[in-house]
Design an enzyme around this catalytic site. Structure first.
Site, PDB file in Angstrom:
ATOM      1  N   GLU A  55      -0.364  -5.155  -2.605  1.00 59.68           N
ATOM      2  CA  GLU A  55      -0.372  -4.576  -3.889  1.00 59.68           C
ATOM      3  C   GLU A  55       0.911  -3.746  -4.146  1.00 59.68           C
ATOM      4  OE1 GLU A  55      -2.885  -4.560  -2.006  1.00 59.68           O
ATOM      5  OE2 GLU A  55      -4.838  -5.302  -3.316  1.00 59.68           O
ATOM      6  N   PHE A 117     -19.125   1.033  -3.626  1.00 54.69           N
ATOM      7  CA  PHE A 117     -18.152   0.391  -2.581  1.00 54.69           C
ATOM      8  C   PHE A 117     -16.754   0.150  -3.439  1.00 54.69           C
ATOM      9  CE2 PHE A 117     -16.602  -3.656  -0.907  1.00 54.69           C
ATOM     10  CZ  PHE A 117     -16.173  -3.557   0.192  1.00 54.69           C
ATOM     11  N   GLN A 118     -15.749   0.531  -2.858  1.00 53.60           N
ATOM     12  CA  GLN A 118     -14.426   0.225  -3.288  1.00 53.60           C
ATOM     13  C   GLN A 118     -14.299   0.951  -4.529  1.00 53.60           C
ATOM     14  OE1 GLN A 118     -13.250  -4.084  -3.068  1.00 53.60           O
ATOM     15  NE2 GLN A 118     -12.524  -3.627  -1.105  1.00 53.60           N
ATOM     16  N   LYS A 167     -15.857  -3.636 -13.945  1.00 55.55           N
ATOM     17  CA  LYS A 167     -16.371  -4.950 -13.799  1.00 55.55           C
ATOM     18  C   LYS A 167     -17.221  -5.466 -14.872  1.00 55.55           C
ATOM     19  CE  LYS A 167     -18.236  -7.850 -10.331  1.00 55.55           C
ATOM     20  NZ  LYS A 167     -18.401  -8.034  -8.794  1.00 55.55           N
ATOM     21  N   MET A 477      20.818   6.461   7.000  1.00 55.53           N
ATOM     22  CA  MET A 477      20.991   7.493   6.296  1.00 55.53           C
ATOM     23  C   MET A 477      20.462   8.972   6.828  1.00 55.53           C
ATOM     24  SD  MET A 477      22.543   8.712   3.640  1.00 55.53           S
ATOM     25  CE  MET A 477      22.976   7.860   2.330  1.00 55.53           C
TER      26      MET A 477
HETATM   27  C1  LIG Z   1       9.064   5.316   2.190  1.00 62.92           C
HETATM   28  C2  LIG Z   1      10.280   6.260   2.788  1.00 62.92           C
HETATM   29  N1  LIG Z   1      10.281   6.830   3.826  1.00 62.92           N
HETATM   30  C3  LIG Z   1      11.220   7.782   4.468  1.00 62.92           C
HETATM   31  C4  LIG Z   1      12.157   7.708   3.448  1.00 62.92           C
HETATM   32  C5  LIG Z   1      13.385   8.404   4.157  1.00 62.92           C
HETATM   33  N2  LIG Z   1      14.690   7.687   4.380  1.00 62.92           N
HETATM   34  C6  LIG Z   1      15.598   7.782   3.316  1.00 62.92           C
HETATM   35  S1  LIG Z   1      16.752   6.823   3.949  1.00 62.92           S
HETATM   36  C7  LIG Z   1      16.021   6.367   5.252  1.00 62.92           C
HETATM   37  C8  LIG Z   1      16.843   5.493   6.279  1.00 62.92           C
HETATM   38  C9  LIG Z   1      16.822   4.294   5.994  1.00 62.92           C
HETATM   39  O1  LIG Z   1      17.051   3.437   7.016  1.00 62.92           O
HETATM   40  P1  LIG Z   1      17.436   1.740   6.660  1.00 62.92           P
HETATM   41  O2  LIG Z   1      16.358   0.909   5.879  1.00 62.92           O
HETATM   42  O3  LIG Z   1      17.860   1.219   8.071  1.00 62.92           O
HETATM   43  O4  LIG Z   1      18.777   1.837   5.839  1.00 62.92           O
HETATM   44  P2  LIG Z   1      20.211   2.397   6.270  1.00 62.92           P
HETATM   45  O5  LIG Z   1      20.541   3.722   5.757  1.00 62.92           O
HETATM   46  O6  LIG Z   1      20.429   2.500   7.745  1.00 62.92           O
HETATM   47  O7  LIG Z   1      21.062   1.640   5.466  1.00 62.92           O
HETATM   48  C10 LIG Z   1      14.952   6.878   5.375  1.00 62.92           C
HETATM   49  C11 LIG Z   1      13.965   7.078   6.578  1.00 62.92           C
HETATM   50  C12 LIG Z   1      12.361   7.146   2.401  1.00 62.92           C
HETATM   51  N3  LIG Z   1      13.417   7.155   1.354  1.00 62.92           N
HETATM   52  N4  LIG Z   1      11.408   6.285   2.009  1.00 62.92           N
END
Ligand SMILES: Cc1ncc(C[n+]2csc(CCOP(=O)(O)OP(=O)(O)O)c2C)c(N)n1
Ligand SMILES: [Mg+2]
Lengths: 573, 158
Positions: A55, A117-118, A167, A477
């Site tokens: 979803e 439920f749900q 429902k 990042m």
């Molecule tokens: C759902 C979620 N969890 C954690 C983060 C924190 N976060 C921001 S950028 C990042 C790294 C992303 O890594 P990748 O997808 O390999 O992309 P890259 O930066 O290597 O291009 C994380 C963990 C986030 N933005 N969203």
């Protein structure tokens, strides 16, 4: 009131309402509370239902569809876990002001509150993340509620609206009555900007020596690119855009300064620093844009147009607020401008010198690959005309820097919430809305895993998206921040050991896949992928691990603190 | 500074929750909130007491307006208005104190609503400041229980 004295059950009313709202595509997943709706759907032929695999995927698809088309995205999910799985996607749409209507099944009215439920109190859960939400308590209210939901999602500042449908209401019958109009007394957005404010703004603009247009997503959602381009070119005003504003002004125009803010261009940020007039349009002075607010555009008289009055004076005190639709703002301004205004040649020359001082560049080596190179090449191959979807991370910021967006509704990215896992489903949704332009996804190896199940959806419906995985084997990042600000302690960001063989994974899902490890292979793969239209196509680009996005304004820092290169060059690969 | 805000809202379930959770989500101060039906059964009036500087209060007003179920938001602080709060308070009663207590009830124009051998319940109506003073004055006599309604307020008629 327009009456068609026709008795329908709640599920039939639901689809009849979607028809009236001209919905052609919905993204959904069935379940117990929705059995009646899916029974009705079995014989519906004029509305395309896309079966997702999670979803959350449905919500991001709906948002991708909405942002690519400007029409509201529609989601249909069951009660309880189906509903709670939409929370991230709804929040994402809320933060980025995307029009979306989410329909959730609910346990029968008589069981609500009994921990049935749900059962989940999804109206309670989503109150702070929706523009508004409704629980339908009587089948006779269903049509009016749906009408209101679409109205709210698409008028004023767009946003997600949720309708919870128990429902029993989907089974109950009543006369179908479609209200001709909607009147919600507590919702009267200001569309037309006040003439006095426009006049004041026009005077300031005519007198400014160093004006700068700062453009946000509001210009995209109000379809005001034409007006913006007219205004900027008529007066020779440089334009910088936020992540969500990219494409509002064509990258091919010399007045384009690219993005501002944390990973904005050096020259756009310098221009913010030095401008004497800042015209913010459909933007909200987000902290990723301003850095330290005290030092943001310190010399500028600030004009701020936004459709949402709460955005005015929220993060930064402005001199001239102009509440109203951005298209109206720009159109009125064009009419109000005096014949004569300042010539901005020396201002533009100054900006150009900053551009020359610190251009966006990267090096290319024969035997290794960089994300910047891949994105630049895709930008050139598609002539800046693709619909580009990103996930979240370094590759997202490089997309903003190296893809040259020439059209509005062309960058679909999670800006406000920064949701990893957004990209793949958003790209699929966008492709259901746009057929005349290629849909390209840039995704990181971390985020790709977060909604990877939707590859199956893309394969099943033969959605011709280009999935470009920039695999740096790192949560890049986060790694970047660890290197810069956390003593190079790469805590839990190295995915090298644990990442799967992505090519095998997508192939198992039935998707065509390729791999590229150097620029020559990348060139070939990009061309082949762009030419392939039978369904989704995947390319894994094995890019270097330790690349960094620059320039960078450290969080909460001033633009003058901007980092242009690594603090410690020995950490280079 | 303190602001007194009057809000007309749709009389629907969940409206109070929308308003209250907006305050907590945005970190606004919420000193009191009271709600009741108006002459129109579809509309309720909320009276909100909040604290903040001008910038914050202006955000509070705009965020209130932004909610779909709010119909009209008025900052009464700098307008002619009447503000009242109801206090119900049960005090310990003894031979030694009863005389003084009754005198004080008169001073505060309170009413006795219930009296038992060892306790007395009174009601006092007034501005929240007066209610604060009332509580302070009666505290030494021993407060068993108290309940405040929160402020309600309305424009003064023309
Ligand atoms: C759902 C979620 N969890 C954690 C983060 C924190 N976060 C921001 S950028 C990042 C790294 C992303 O890594 P990748 O997808 O390999 O992309 P890259 O930066 O290597 O291009 C994380 C963990 C986030 N933005 N969203
Ligand atoms: Mg990565």
């Amino acid at each position: 009131m327009h009456t068609t004295a026709q008795k329908l059950n709640g599920s039939e009313i639901f689809f009849e309402c979607l028809r009236r709202e001209k919905v052609d595509t919905i993204f959904g997943y069935p379940g117990g509370a929705l059995l009646k709706v899916y029974e009705t759907l079995y014989d519906v032929t004029d509305i395309k239902h896309i079966l997702v695999r999670h979803e959350q995927g449905a919500t991001h698809m709906a948002e991708g569809y909405a942002r690519a088309t400007g029409k509201p995205g529609v989601v249909l999910v069951t009660s309880g876990p189906g509903a709670t799985n939409t929370v991230t996607g709804i929040t994402n749409a809320y933060m980025d002001s995307s029009p979306m209507v989410v329909f959730t099944g609910q346990v029968p009215s008589s069981l609500i509150g009994n921990d049935a439920f749900q059962e989940a109190d999804i109206v309670g859960i989503t109150r702070p993340i929706t523009k508004h939400n409704f629980l339908v308590k009587d089948v006779r209210d269903l049509a009016t509620t749906i009408r209101k939901a679409f109205f709210l999602a698409t008028n004023g500042r767009p946003g997600p609206v949720l309708v919870d449908m128990p429902k029993d209401i989907l089974n109950a019958e009543c006369d179908f009555i479609w209200p001709d109009s909607v009147d919600i007394r507590g919702f009267k957005p200001t569309i037309t900007c006040h003439a006095n404010q426009i006049e004041k703004a026009a005077k300031k603009i005519a007198a400014a020596k160093r004006p700068l247009l700062y453009i946000g997503g509001g210009v995209i959602s109000s379809n005001a690119s034409k007006e913006l381009t007219l205004l900027a070119k008529a007066l020779n005003i440089p334009v910088t855009m936020t992540l969500q504003g990219l494409g509002a002004f064509p990258a091919s125009e010399p007045l384009n300064m690219g993005m501002l803010g944390m990973h904005g261009t050096y020259w756009a940020n310098q221009a913010v620093n030095k401008c004497d007039l800042l015209i913010a349009v459909g933007a909200r002075f987000d902290d990723r844009v301003t850095g330290k607010v005290e030092t943001f555009a310190p010399q500028a008289y600030k004009i701020h147009n936004d459709i949402d009055p709460t955005n005015v004076d929220k993060n930064i005190k402005v001199d001239l607020p102009v509440v109203g639709d951005s298209k109206d703002f720009l159109a009125q301004l064009i009419k109000a401008l005096p014949e004569k205004s300042e010539n901005h040649d020396s201002w533009l020359a100054e900006i150009d010198s900053w551009r020359k001082q610190c251009p966006l560049t990267f090096t290319v080596e024969d035997d290794s690959l960089k994300t910047e190179f891949v994105i630049s090449r895709v930008s050139e191959e598609t002539e800046g005309n693709a619909v580009v979807v990103t996930d979240v991370g370094q590759h997202q910021m490089w997309t903003s820097q190296y893809y040259h967006f020439n059209n509005p509704r062309s960058i679909i990215t999670s800006g406000g919430l920064g949701t990893m896992g957004y990209g793949l489903p958003a790209a699929i949704g966008a492709a259901f809305g746009v057929q005349d332009r290629p849909v390209v996804l840039f995704c990181g190896d971390g985020g790709f895993m977060m909604n990877i199940q939707e590859i199956v959806t893309a394969v099943h419906y033969k959605v011709p998206i280009k999935i470009f995985l920039l695999n740096n084997s790192f949560l890049g990042m986060v790694r970047q921040w660890q290197e810069l600000f956390h003593q190079e302690k790469y805590s839990f960001t190295d995915l090298d050991e644990s990442n799967p063989d992505f090519l095998k994974v997508v192939e198992a899902f039935g998707c065509k896949g390729m791999r590229a490890e150097n620029p020559a292979q990348a060139e070939a793969a990009i061309k082949e992928a762009l030419a392939y239209n039978e369904g989704p196509v995947f390319v894994e680009f094995r890019v270097i691990k330790k690349d960094m996005v620059f320039p960078m304004v450290p969080a909460g820092g001033s633009i003058s603190d901007m980092l242009l290169e690594r603090l410690n060059p020995k950490t280079m690969v | 500074m303190k602001h007194l805000i009057s809000v007309l809202v749709e009389n629907k379930f969940g409206t109070l929750n929308r308003v209250a959770s907006m305050f907590s989500a945005r970190g606004f101060n919420l000193q009191s909130i009271s709600i009741g039906e108006t002459e129109d059964p579809e509309i309720s009036r909320m009276t909100i007491v909040t604290r903040g500087d001008d910038q914050i209060v202006s955000q509070v007003l705009k965020q209130l307006n932004r909610l779909i179920d709010t119909i009209k938001v008025t900052d009464l602080t700098h307008q002619p208005h009447v503000e009242r709060e109801l206090l119900l308070m049960t005090l310990k009663l003894s031979k030694a104190t009863q005389h003084e207590i009754f005198e004080l009830i008169n001073v505060f124009k309170g009413k006795v609503v219930d009296i038992k051998q060892k306790s007395i319940t009174i009601e006092v109506i007034g501005s929240p400041d007066k209610i604060n003073t009332t509580i302070d004055i009666f505290r030494p006599y021993g407060i068993r229980e108290l309940a405040r309604s929160g402020a309600v307020a309305i424009h003064r008629g023309e």
